[in-house]
Design an enzyme around this catalytic site. Sequence first.
Site, PDB file in Angstrom:
ATOM      1  N   ARG A 102      30.620  -2.546  31.892  1.00 38.71           N
ATOM      2  CA  ARG A 102      31.574  -3.416  32.698  1.00 38.71           C
ATOM      3  C   ARG A 102      30.517  -4.456  32.926  1.00 38.71           C
ATOM      4  O   ARG A 102      30.018  -4.827  33.949  1.00 38.71           O
ATOM      5  CB  ARG A 102      31.939  -2.804  33.997  1.00 38.71           C
ATOM      6  CG  ARG A 102      33.034  -1.727  33.537  1.00 38.71           C
ATOM      7  CD  ARG A 102      34.012  -1.381  34.548  1.00 38.71           C
ATOM      8  NE  ARG A 102      35.185  -1.471  34.124  1.00 38.71           N
ATOM      9  CZ  ARG A 102      36.386  -0.722  34.549  1.00 38.71           C
ATOM     10  NH1 ARG A 102      36.011  -0.539  35.923  1.00 38.71           N
ATOM     11  NH2 ARG A 102      37.387  -0.565  34.051  1.00 38.71           N
TER      12      ARG A 102
ATOM     13  N   GLN B  72      33.847  -8.374  29.163  1.00 39.52           N
ATOM     14  CA  GLN B  72      35.258  -8.438  29.568  1.00 39.52           C
ATOM     15  C   GLN B  72      36.523  -8.560  28.536  1.00 39.52           C
ATOM     16  O   GLN B  72      37.364  -7.794  28.560  1.00 39.52           O
ATOM     17  CB  GLN B  72      35.254  -9.232  30.906  1.00 39.52           C
ATOM     18  CG  GLN B  72      34.841  -8.794  32.186  1.00 39.52           C
ATOM     19  CD  GLN B  72      35.160  -9.661  33.097  1.00 39.52           C
ATOM     20  OE1 GLN B  72      35.281 -10.792  33.088  1.00 39.52           O
ATOM     21  NE2 GLN B  72      34.762  -9.451  34.405  1.00 39.52           N
TER      22      GLN B  72
ATOM     23  N   ASP C 169      37.415  -5.354  26.939  1.00 39.25           N
ATOM     24  CA  ASP C 169      37.930  -4.158  27.808  1.00 39.25           C
ATOM     25  C   ASP C 169      39.078  -3.701  27.803  1.00 39.25           C
ATOM     26  O   ASP C 169      40.008  -4.044  28.291  1.00 39.25           O
ATOM     27  CB  ASP C 169      37.284  -4.622  29.322  1.00 39.25           C
ATOM     28  CG  ASP C 169      37.549  -3.457  30.271  1.00 39.25           C
ATOM     29  OD1 ASP C 169      37.956  -2.401  30.061  1.00 39.25           O
ATOM     30  OD2 ASP C 169      36.846  -3.560  31.358  1.00 39.25           O
TER      31      ASP C 169
ATOM     32  N   SER D  32      40.779  -2.250  30.786  1.00 40.63           N
ATOM     33  CA  SER D  32      41.517  -3.417  32.100  1.00 40.63           C
ATOM     34  C   SER D  32      42.710  -3.919  31.164  1.00 40.63           C
ATOM     35  O   SER D  32      43.692  -3.991  31.871  1.00 40.63           O
ATOM     36  CB  SER D  32      40.399  -4.479  31.978  1.00 40.63           C
ATOM     37  OG  SER D  32      39.460  -3.881  33.099  1.00 40.63           O
TER      38      SER D  32
ATOM     39  N   TYR E 263      33.157   1.535  39.651  1.00 45.74           N
ATOM     40  CA  TYR E 263      34.150   2.949  39.685  1.00 45.74           C
ATOM     41  C   TYR E 263      33.907   3.577  40.851  1.00 45.74           C
ATOM     42  O   TYR E 263      32.993   3.505  41.832  1.00 45.74           O
ATOM     43  CB  TYR E 263      33.874   3.796  38.717  1.00 45.74           C
ATOM     44  CG  TYR E 263      34.471   3.411  37.270  1.00 45.74           C
ATOM     45  CD1 TYR E 263      35.549   3.344  36.904  1.00 45.74           C
ATOM     46  CD2 TYR E 263      33.211   3.123  36.361  1.00 45.74           C
ATOM     47  CE1 TYR E 263      35.988   2.671  35.567  1.00 45.74           C
ATOM     48  CE2 TYR E 263      33.648   2.815  35.051  1.00 45.74           C
ATOM     49  CZ  TYR E 263      35.008   2.458  34.715  1.00 45.74           C
ATOM     50  OH  TYR E 263      35.471   2.031  33.417  1.00 45.74           O
TER      51      TYR E 263
END
Length: 372
Positions: free
Chosen positions: A121, A126, A129, A132, A227
């Site tokens: 992360r 990103q 990802d 996500s 997290y």
Amino acid sequence: MIIAALKSNSPTDNRSPIHVDTIKALLDLGAEIWFEEDIGKGMNIDNKIFEDIGLKKHSRENCLKNANLIITNQALDVDELKQIKSNSTILGMVNPFNNKELINLCSESNINLVSMEFIPRITRAQKMDVLSSQANLAGYVAVIESAKHLSSALPMMMTAAGTLKPAKVFVIGVGVAGLQAIATAKRLGARVEAFDTRDVVEEQVNSLGAKFVKIDLGETGETDQGYAKELTEEQINKQKELQAKVCERSDIVITTAQLFGRPAPLLIDNKIIDKMNPGSVIFDMAVESGGNVEGSETDRIIERNGVKIIGISNLASKVSNHASLALSNNYNNWITDFYDKELAQINFDFEDEIIKSSVLVFEGKITNERFQ
Ligand code: NAD
């Protein structure tokens, strides 16, 4: 270099790891792109459309036997691994916490394994990802599916036939999925409340026009990857007790609470369900990782005391076209960032944080400490 994209091997997953709108990025690499016949069926894209833009249609067996890089949305069966030649690479969502056998076999067969679930992360990653990109769509789908099962409309309506009150939605867990669930429910006109153990999200909840439910559980917090930390049994009991009142007044409760690599916490038990109004809906988005709701089952609607408890697998697949588009972009970004055009191969540079985290097996060795 042959890159082959495989169809999902799960009957509830209609997503494809490639998409016509994003395939140019792969074609520009100069690699040969194969796809498993009917890969686009679940999103209504015909084989011919892929063939017309230069991709080659093959059987699954051919793809497995000949590809240097295999892209897949699902972990492969152990039998299928035997067909893959050594030094090839599997790239995809391989559910590593539940597939230790796959990791061991890749190591024994000298097949490189890249788990997109282990993309770190960090800002640079990103665009890769998958968790996500899919959680975002899943949050949207959870609201739409819940709304279908409610016997009231979500928005307030002032009509000549009377005023219809807006539905009340409670979202538990405000990560990527929870935020999209809040945004979707708000767009549909519901009154939304939300809770997360990471109190940093309060501002995000408020900025979407929803109300953050304050429950003091003592020390909670998050890991360096963002997290949630696991709660103690005492904290979970306190959370259940304090959020029960919010569940009781809600028409829809959507639970999204997850703990990376561990079973999801059980947050709604039968005692709470029995106090809810008949006709209300609980949507358990964590059903596939242990469940947040007592009695919830994957791909079933359970009724208890008139309350519908819904659990659906592969949620993002309900919007398979967008889910495939996002996934294919995630995979393409990983491939193009690490593809060496001159050598026509992936550059496994373990100095790179993304490679170090996402590659689980390389040249016969299990490289990720978690699985050694
Ligand atoms: P997740 O899927 O692991 O969990 C969903 C949510 O459940 C989380 O917000 C978590 O805090 C919450 N939760 C866990 N236990 C709970 C409990 N007992 N009660 C209530 N809620 C509970 O989380 P996620 O969606 O992957 O996101 C976690 C965070 O990471 C978010 O803030 C997200 O914005 C951030 N994130 C950062 C990056 C990046 O920097 N590249 C990428 C993705 C997500």
